[in-house]
Write a protein that holds these residues in place. Structure first.
Motif, mmCIF file in Angstrom:
data_model
loop_
_atom_site.group_PDB
_atom_site.id
_atom_site.type_symbol
_atom_site.label_atom_id
_atom_site.label_comp_id
_atom_site.label_asym_id
_atom_site.label_seq_id
_atom_site.Cartn_x
_atom_site.Cartn_y
_atom_site.Cartn_z
ATOM 1 N N SER B 29 0.855 -1.371 0.058
ATOM 2 C CA SER B 29 0.040 -0.130 -0.057
ATOM 3 C C SER B 29 0.880 1.418 0.013
ATOM 4 O O SER B 29 1.845 1.230 0.550
ATOM 5 C CB SER B 29 -0.846 0.068 1.088
ATOM 6 N N ASP B 30 0.444 2.062 -0.928
ATOM 7 C CA ASP B 30 1.126 3.495 -0.898
ATOM 8 C C ASP B 30 1.046 4.500 0.484
ATOM 9 O O ASP B 30 1.778 5.041 0.676
ATOM 10 C CB ASP B 30 0.737 4.521 -1.961
ATOM 11 N N LYS B 31 -0.129 3.984 1.247
ATOM 12 C CA LYS B 31 -0.365 4.740 2.461
ATOM 13 C C LYS B 31 0.596 4.409 3.479
ATOM 14 O O LYS B 31 1.162 3.355 3.751
ATOM 15 C CB LYS B 31 -1.701 4.346 2.878
ATOM 16 N N TYR B 32 1.182 5.557 4.010
ATOM 17 C CA TYR B 32 2.210 5.204 5.155
ATOM 18 C C TYR B 32 1.448 5.119 6.655
ATOM 19 O O TYR B 32 0.515 6.173 7.005
ATOM 20 C CB TYR B 32 3.171 6.345 5.152
ATOM 21 N N LEU B 33 1.419 3.999 7.242
ATOM 22 C CA LEU B 33 0.779 3.688 8.504
ATOM 23 C C LEU B 33 2.057 3.413 9.414
ATOM 24 O O LEU B 33 2.489 2.354 9.320
ATOM 25 C CB LEU B 33 -0.251 2.810 8.569
ATOM 26 N N THR B 34 2.308 4.206 10.312
ATOM 27 C CA THR B 34 3.599 4.141 11.065
ATOM 28 C C THR B 34 3.468 2.933 12.062
ATOM 29 O O THR B 34 2.291 2.553 12.605
ATOM 30 C CB THR B 34 4.172 5.343 11.816
ATOM 31 N N LEU B 59 9.843 -4.196 13.797
ATOM 32 C CA LEU B 59 9.960 -2.936 14.871
ATOM 33 C C LEU B 59 9.599 -1.729 14.594
ATOM 34 O O LEU B 59 9.759 -1.446 13.458
ATOM 35 C CB LEU B 59 11.348 -3.328 15.434
ATOM 36 N N GLU B 60 9.527 -1.091 15.283
ATOM 37 C CA GLU B 60 8.964 0.451 15.131
ATOM 38 C C GLU B 60 10.169 0.983 14.576
ATOM 39 O O GLU B 60 11.382 0.794 15.173
ATOM 40 C CB GLU B 60 8.453 0.932 16.187
ATOM 41 N N GLY B 61 10.187 2.174 13.804
ATOM 42 C CA GLY B 61 11.331 2.813 13.240
ATOM 43 C C GLY B 61 12.334 3.350 14.487
ATOM 44 O O GLY B 61 11.447 3.943 15.143
ATOM 45 N N ASP B 62 13.469 3.449 14.428
ATOM 46 C CA ASP B 62 14.088 3.963 15.510
ATOM 47 C C ASP B 62 14.261 5.548 15.053
ATOM 48 O O ASP B 62 15.018 5.964 14.075
ATOM 49 C CB ASP B 62 15.610 3.116 15.583
ATOM 50 N N LEU B 114 18.416 -1.937 0.513
ATOM 51 C CA LEU B 114 18.153 -0.626 0.118
ATOM 52 C C LEU B 114 16.802 -0.257 -0.637
ATOM 53 O O LEU B 114 16.842 -0.931 -1.821
ATOM 54 C CB LEU B 114 19.444 -0.112 -0.689
ATOM 55 N N ASN B 115 15.946 -0.003 0.082
ATOM 56 C CA ASN B 115 14.463 0.002 -0.218
ATOM 57 C C ASN B 115 13.969 0.934 -1.246
ATOM 58 O O ASN B 115 14.493 2.052 -1.223
ATOM 59 C CB ASN B 115 13.678 -0.388 0.874
ATOM 60 N N LYS B 116 12.662 0.909 -2.000
ATOM 61 C CA LYS B 116 12.244 1.666 -2.697
ATOM 62 C C LYS B 116 13.112 1.843 -4.091
ATOM 63 O O LYS B 116 13.217 3.106 -4.628
ATOM 64 C CB LYS B 116 11.981 3.165 -2.199
HETATM 65 N N1 LIG Z 1 7.688 3.494 -4.123
HETATM 66 C C1 LIG Z 1 7.957 2.530 -3.011
HETATM 67 N N2 LIG Z 1 7.125 3.317 -1.647
HETATM 68 C C2 LIG Z 1 7.548 2.360 -0.751
HETATM 69 C C3 LIG Z 1 8.359 1.083 -0.654
HETATM 70 N N3 LIG Z 1 8.346 0.648 0.535
HETATM 71 C C4 LIG Z 1 7.692 1.219 1.389
HETATM 72 N N4 LIG Z 1 7.011 2.509 0.474
HETATM 73 C C5 LIG Z 1 6.343 3.515 1.276
HETATM 74 O O1 LIG Z 1 7.016 4.090 2.320
HETATM 75 C C6 LIG Z 1 6.209 4.432 3.110
HETATM 76 C C7 LIG Z 1 6.644 3.858 4.425
HETATM 77 O O2 LIG Z 1 6.681 2.566 4.667
HETATM 78 P P1 LIG Z 1 6.562 1.704 5.746
HETATM 79 O O3 LIG Z 1 6.576 0.259 5.426
HETATM 80 O O4 LIG Z 1 5.329 1.820 6.615
HETATM 81 O O5 LIG Z 1 7.858 2.015 6.705
HETATM 82 P P2 LIG Z 1 8.248 1.608 7.837
HETATM 83 O O6 LIG Z 1 9.783 1.205 7.725
HETATM 84 O O7 LIG Z 1 7.653 0.436 8.461
HETATM 85 O O8 LIG Z 1 7.973 2.923 8.808
HETATM 86 P P3 LIG Z 1 7.870 2.917 10.650
HETATM 87 O O9 LIG Z 1 6.974 1.728 10.824
HETATM 88 O O10 LIG Z 1 7.113 4.542 10.578
HETATM 89 O O11 LIG Z 1 9.256 2.871 10.838
HETATM 90 C C8 LIG Z 1 4.704 4.050 2.920
HETATM 91 O O12 LIG Z 1 3.879 5.114 2.262
HETATM 92 C C9 LIG Z 1 4.976 2.981 1.457
HETATM 93 O O13 LIG Z 1 4.168 2.830 0.849
HETATM 94 C C10 LIG Z 1 8.870 0.895 -2.091
HETATM 95 O O14 LIG Z 1 9.469 -0.408 -1.926
HETATM 96 N N5 LIG Z 1 8.554 1.522 -3.099
#
Ligand SMILES: Nc1nc2c(ncn2[C@@H]2O[C@H](COP(=O)(O)OP(=O)(O)OP(=O)(O)O)[C@@H](O)[C@H]2O)c(=O)[nH]1
Ligand SMILES: [Mg+2]
Lengths: 371, 166
Positions: B29-34, B59-62, B114-116
């Motif tokens: 999902s594109d939505k960010y839910l911490t 785990l929760e983000g540091d 190295l994500n995204k």
């Molecule tokens: N385009 C893109 N967006 C991503 C990717 N991975 C995560 N995101 C986006 O980045 C944001 C944060 O993603 P989360 O998976 O919640 O990040 P997290 O590390 O769990 O964050 P915390 O729980 O706050 O520490 C969200 O809006 C995701 O949709 C990716 O590989 N590509």
């Protein structure tokens, strides 16, 4: 009120709060009093008074290690698990928190279903984290803009330098054909400067997009020969001024195509040539080599000037240079080169030669075989 | 079946939860839910013929608001250190956190994700920095929780390192 009455009243309060109380006795944690409803959603077996806590939660098992330490220490000591999420039998999620404490020598484990306060904390953290991320993005966006702005100023400055140099050379020149050439150069540089000013006024945003987004650049194709000649013309007056020759080496220049936008490529080449000119001793030469290597074009620009000190080499192209040490003017054009080159999947680098001198190299994919 | 605990570690918003979601549920999902607190997911992977049941601790983000609780790391056989390729600073944070993790649980296998990786035009992490880390013995993967690239590979490679220590 008797102790029994007090205890049962306290138990009733915990029940209303939805907190499950487990008492540690003969090696097991047993529920004390009526288990709250939510507990059954997770552990359907914990329905009867006195039921034991199942060891099915990996999180709780890990926390119980801290809990036992706390019970052994006794006294006022407490251990809190921090929030965690447990899945209910019907696929929902509950946020829980556990606390270990000792009361009257009795080891107690409280399990609490987190409610509104936790949700409020969560939404605060959500906002805070989103803000931090937005701030970081803005910061890096500003750095990129700063680099571009600087590059445009540099370009305007270079065009102006060309006009000035041409005018100075005209003053000394007697040969009318040569004067004609210099006048054309000067007038081209003036027009260039005007174009650039228009660019700053109108196309700054588009330029930034073009550089950052690959949509436009991925399809771009430039004939290397054209870009080399354009760059050569750009720097010709400055080279003439210092008496430095530009020597091209390599064959098939006009057959070579690279997958990069022509303005960007010309700018990259001009910047690298200007750099080489700065280091090159007066009256010496700068060499531009090009060769095709397995689906890519390698361009090398070398001079015989003193090699850069190692600490400068390390940061020549680095973004960190602007972030950490503040903008270092001389590096910004090189950062522009790096961004432009990497945006079309190319590579850029620097090497000092042991016999002295500097070489900048650029590896660019050909349009047919993008890397 | 071999059972192993791994943790997802890294700064906020780098995609720890998204990587699990893609890997375990094939969802994004594109939505960010911490994430606040801990959530554990399970998934079985096949590694060189062996079945490994991964207990994945999200785990929760540091960050400045919440520090990594090292008690959560107890019993971990390895971890995925996650950075967001579009935010250079998250790599610095990952390196710093890695130091704390090693101090807490010693040298267990880990991989740098190295994500995204799908956000190519916003990519900020210099290859030279990654090369430096590789030279220090770090193994890294480019991953995209959005498109799936490298996700399974990273989890499987981490599992491989956990079951056959070098
Ligand atoms: N385009 C893109 N967006 C991503 C990717 N991975 C995560 N995101 C986006 O980045 C944001 C944060 O993603 P989360 O998976 O919640 O990040 P997290 O590390 O769990 O964050 P915390 O729980 O706050 O520490 C969200 O809006 C995701 O949709 C990716 O590989 N590509
Ligand atoms: Mg998360």
């Amino acid at each position: 009120m008797s102790k029994l009455e007090r205890d049962s009243r306290a138990g009733a309060v915990l029940e209303v709060l939805g907190i499950a109380v487990f008492v540690h006795a003969s090696g097991a944690l047993r529920i004390s009093g009526q288990p709250p409803d939510w507990l059954r959603l997770i552990w359907p077996t914990v329905t009867e008074p006195d039921a034991t806590l199942p060891g099915s939660s990996a999180f709780l098992e890990n926390f119980l290690i801290d809990a036992r330490e706390c019970w052994t220490a006794g006294g006022e000591k407490r251990a809190r698990s921090g929030p965690w999420v447990e899945q209910t039998a019907d696929g929902n999620e509950l946020s829980l928190e556990a606390t270990a404490l000792t009361i009257g020598g009795q080891a107690i484990l409280l399990l609490e279903r987190l409610g509104e306060v936790f949700e409020a904390k969560k939404s605060m953290l959500q906002k805070a984290r989103e803000t931090v991320i937005a701030y970081q993005r803005l910061n890096s966006e500003m750095q990129k803009k700063e680099i571009l702005l600087h590059c445009i100023s540099e370009e305007m400055n270079a065009a102006l330098a060309n006009v000035i140099t041409s005018l100075r050379l005209i003053e000394l020149e007697k040969d009318p054909t040569r004067i004609g050439q210099l006048l054309r150069l000067a007038s081209r540089a003036t027009e260039e400067q005007q174009t650039l000013i228009n660019k700053v006024l109108n196309v700054f945003a588009a330029e930034l997009e073009g550089l950052r987004g690959r949509d436009g650049t991925a399809m771009a194709q430039t004939q290397l020969g054209d870009a080399v000649r354009a760059a050569e013309e750009n720097v010709a007056p400055q080279f003439a001024d210092k008496g430095v020759r530009l020597r091209l080496a390599g064959s098939g220049l006009d057959e070579m195509r690279v997958a990069m936008d022509s303005t960007h490529l010309t700018r990259v080449l001009s910047t690298l040539l200007e750099n080489a000119l700065q280091s090159a001793p007066a009256g010496d030469e700068v060499r531009l080599n090009f060769a095709e290597e397995s689906g890519a074009i390698l361009i090398r620009i070398s001079d015989n000037g003193p090699s850069f000190p190692p600490d400068i080499c390390a940061n020549l192209f680095s973004r960190a240079a602007t972030a950490a040490s503040g903008p270092q003017a001389s590096h910004l054009p090189l950062q522009f080169c790096r961004i432009a080159v990497e945006n079309c999947d190319g590579e850029i680098g620097y090497e000092s030669r042991h016999e002295g001198g500097n070489t900048f190299w650029v590896m660019l994919p050909t349009p047919a075989a993008p890397k | 079946m071999i059972q192993k605990k791994i943790c997802m570690i890294g700064a906020s918003g780098v995609g720890k939860t998204s990587l699990i979601s893609k890997f375990v549920h094939s969802m994004f999902s594109d939505k960010y839910l911490t994430t606040v607190g801990v959530k554990i997911d399970k998934k079985t992977v096949a590694v060189d013929g062996a079945e490994v049941m991964l207990m994945i601790w999200d785990l929760e983000g540091d960050d400045d608001y919440q520090r990594l609780q090292t008690s959560y790391l107890r019993g971990s056989s390895g971890y995925l250190l996650v950075a967001d390729g579009t935010r250079q600073i998250t790599l610095d944070q990952a390196i710093e956190i890695q130091g704390r993790v090693t101090a807490a649980i010693g040298p267990v296998p880990f991989l740098l994700a190295l994500n995204k990786a799908d956000l190519v035009s916003q990519w900020e992490i210099d290859q030279s920095r990654v090369d430096d880390l590789t030279a220090r013995g770090w193994k890294s993967f480019k991953t995209s929780a959005k498109e799936g690239a490298g996700v399974e590979e990273a989890f499987v490679e981490l599992s491989r390192q956990m079951i056959q220590p070098p």
